[in-house]
Scaffold this motif. Structure first.
Motif, short mmCIF file in Angstrom:
data_model
loop_
_atom_site.label_atom_id
_atom_site.label_comp_id
_atom_site.label_asym_id
_atom_site.label_seq_id
_atom_site.Cartn_x
_atom_site.Cartn_y
_atom_site.Cartn_z
N THR A 75 -12.41 -15.06 54.78
CA THR A 75 -12.12 -13.86 54.02
C THR A 75 -11.48 -12.79 54.91
O THR A 75 -11.55 -12.84 56.14
N PHE A 92 -12.66 -13.15 47.21
CA PHE A 92 -12.13 -14.20 48.06
C PHE A 92 -13.19 -15.23 48.45
O PHE A 92 -12.86 -16.28 48.99
N LEU A 94 -15.28 -18.16 48.25
CA LEU A 94 -15.41 -19.38 47.46
C LEU A 94 -16.56 -20.25 47.94
O LEU A 94 -16.61 -21.44 47.62
N ARG A 103 -18.71 -13.34 40.79
CA ARG A 103 -17.33 -13.60 41.16
C ARG A 103 -16.42 -13.60 39.93
O ARG A 103 -15.31 -13.07 39.96
N LEU A 107 -13.34 -11.19 39.60
CA LEU A 107 -12.00 -11.78 39.47
C LEU A 107 -11.27 -11.23 38.25
O LEU A 107 -10.13 -10.77 38.35
N ARG A 238 -9.24 -19.97 42.62
CA ARG A 238 -10.50 -19.23 42.54
C ARG A 238 -11.16 -19.40 41.18
O ARG A 238 -12.38 -19.55 41.07
N HIS A 241 -12.52 -23.00 40.97
CA HIS A 241 -13.71 -23.13 41.79
C HIS A 241 -14.91 -22.47 41.10
O HIS A 241 -16.02 -23.02 41.07
N THR A 242 -14.68 -21.29 40.53
CA THR A 242 -15.73 -20.59 39.81
C THR A 242 -16.21 -21.40 38.61
O THR A 242 -17.41 -21.46 38.31
#
Length: 450
Positions: A75, A92, A94, A103, A107, A238, A241-242
């Motif tokens: 990060t 940032f 993850l 997150r 985001l 992102r 991944h979330t």
């Protein structure tokens, strides 16, 4: 960043076992990969280490090369490039220790706020971030606590909200397919931020909360795919991944498998065919062990595409398995329950093309185009472009021009970076044939499009 030595960056350099010159070389190479030219040498790195703030696009490149070298996301705060670990560092982050609900809220909030949107453009797609734990972790919640609850969160959430989220997922998916993701992405981000995060923090029974988490994971996957279709690849990663992380909290193996498959497919589309990307595709198929046959077919088809870059026999085996599974079930319509036949044949074409079978790929693309439903406008347009490219590679210029003409007719109706890439590819591929009358006419028409 204060005008004092950047000890964080120096520690990361030591961990990476890099000199300043090696870091500078890596930054220049990554910039070249992204089509950028930057001036970066050992003296540049020395200034960063002394406390000078790198100017864009250097921060993104710096974080990208360090993440790639260390095989984990780095990060801006960790690299000493940010004094404030507020919204940015969580956006940032993850890692699987981070809170996925927080997150998601950060985001989408940053995505909607013009004053913070620049944070999302500071990162780069990272192969290191594709690593997924073997075990399903239970994340530690952020010490800062969850994002503030919206007014909607005051009531209970349950079946009605789950049904609404499923309906919205279908609507957003259909709209993106019909008009391109660029027209839909902001609306979906707003829905997730203002409504869905409220549902997730509202009182709910255990089973209802799991279903809400699954719905949020699926909507996040859709949003990530829309971002990828709009050229925002780091942001797409992102969201994907979330989504995978939310699926683990929901104990939803099917959505988790779809998320892993989506992450691998995104990396493949960006030109990454490494063992790490193949491993993610394999993990996706492993996660479908107890899923419906249609979901298993979906995962196996992409595995075939990835295996084609590594093992011909394994690729054909996966492709056969996918086609066999596809015939076993006809699922209900929906973006997470249905796998169109045209998509299956498109991936068959991708597999055969990677194996060098252009004739087989051309036949598969022709079948895919024939099977595309009227609502699959973006997929049909992209399939037609790929078919034209394959036909030209076989020497069939006239047939290719016919498909490219239809592609150009449909192009203005879609707001999609993927179709824009195919437009650029068409111009490059046809340039050697520009003296051909019909080709010249097509290139003149394409010159008016952006």
């Amino acid at each position: 960043m204060p005008k004092s030595p950047n000890t964080n960056l120096r520690i990361l350099l030591q961990e990476a076992d890099w000199s300043g010159t090696q870091l500078a070389i890596a930054v220049r190479h990554m910039a070249a990969e992204r089509g950028q030219q930057v001036s970066c040498g050992q003296s540049t790195v020395s200034r960063w280490l002394s406390g000078t703030t790198p100017r864009p696009p250097m921060p993104a490149l710096l974080l990208g090369v360090l993440s790639r070298r260390l095989q984990r996301p780095v990060t801006a705060s960790e690299a000493g490039l940010s004094r404030t670990p507020v919204h940015g560092s969580d956006v940032f982050d993850l890692s699987w220790e981070a809170d996925p609900l927080r997150r998601l809220s950060l985001l989408t909030g940053s995505d909607l706020d013009p004053s913070r949107r620049h944070l999302l453009g500071a990162g780069m797609f990272s192969l290191a971030a594709l690593a997924v734990p073997d075990a399903w972790p239970t994340p530690e919640k952020s010490p800062a606590g969850p994002p503030p609850r919206t007014a909607r969160a005051r009531g209970r959430a349950g079946g009605a909200e789950v049904a609404q989220m499923q309906t919205m997922a279908r609507m957003f998916a259909e709209a993106a397919e019909a008009h391109g993701p660029g027209h839909v992405r902001t609306a979906l981000a707003a829905y997730l931020h203002h409504d869905v995060t409220g549902y997730l923090h509202a009182p709910a029974g255990e089973e209802a909360h799991r279903r809400l988490l699954s719905g949020a994971a699926q909507l996040s996957l859709l949003l990530g795919t829309m971002c990828a279709g709009s050229g925002a690849d780091a942001l797409a990663q992102r969201y994907h991944h979330t989504a995978a992380h939310l699926a683990t909290e929901a104990d939803d193996t099917t959505t988790f498998a779809i998320a892993l498959r989506t992450m691998s497919a995104h990396a493949h589309d960006l030109g990454h065919h490494t063992p790490a990307v193949l491993n993610l595709a394999q993990r996706a198929t492993d996660a479908t062990r107890h899923a419906a046959p249609i979901i298993c077919a979906y995962a196996q088809a992409h595995l075939a595409v990835m295996q084609a870059h590594h093992d011909k026999h394994a690729a054909l085996t996966a492709l056969t398995a996918s086609e066999h599974l596809y015939e076993q079930e006809r699922a209900a319509p929906g973006p997470f329950s249905h796998y169109p036949a045209g998509a299956l044949h498109y991936q068959r074409a991708q597999t055969l093309a990677a194996l060098g079978d252009r004739t087989g790929a051309s036949r598969a693309l022709t079948t895919s185009l024939r099977l595309r439903a009227p609502g699959e406008r973006q997929a049909r347009t992209l399939t037609r472009a790929r078919l034209a490219e394959t036909l030209l590679a076989q020497g069939h210029l006239e047939q290719a021009l016919t498909h490219w003409q239809t592609f150009l007719d449909d192009y203005p109706t879609l707001h999609s970076t993927r179709t824009t890439h195919r437009l650029h590819a068409m111009r490059q591929l046809l340039h050697p044939h520009r003296r051909h009358h019909a080709t010249a006419h097509l290139l003149a028409q394409a010159a008016t499009l952006h």
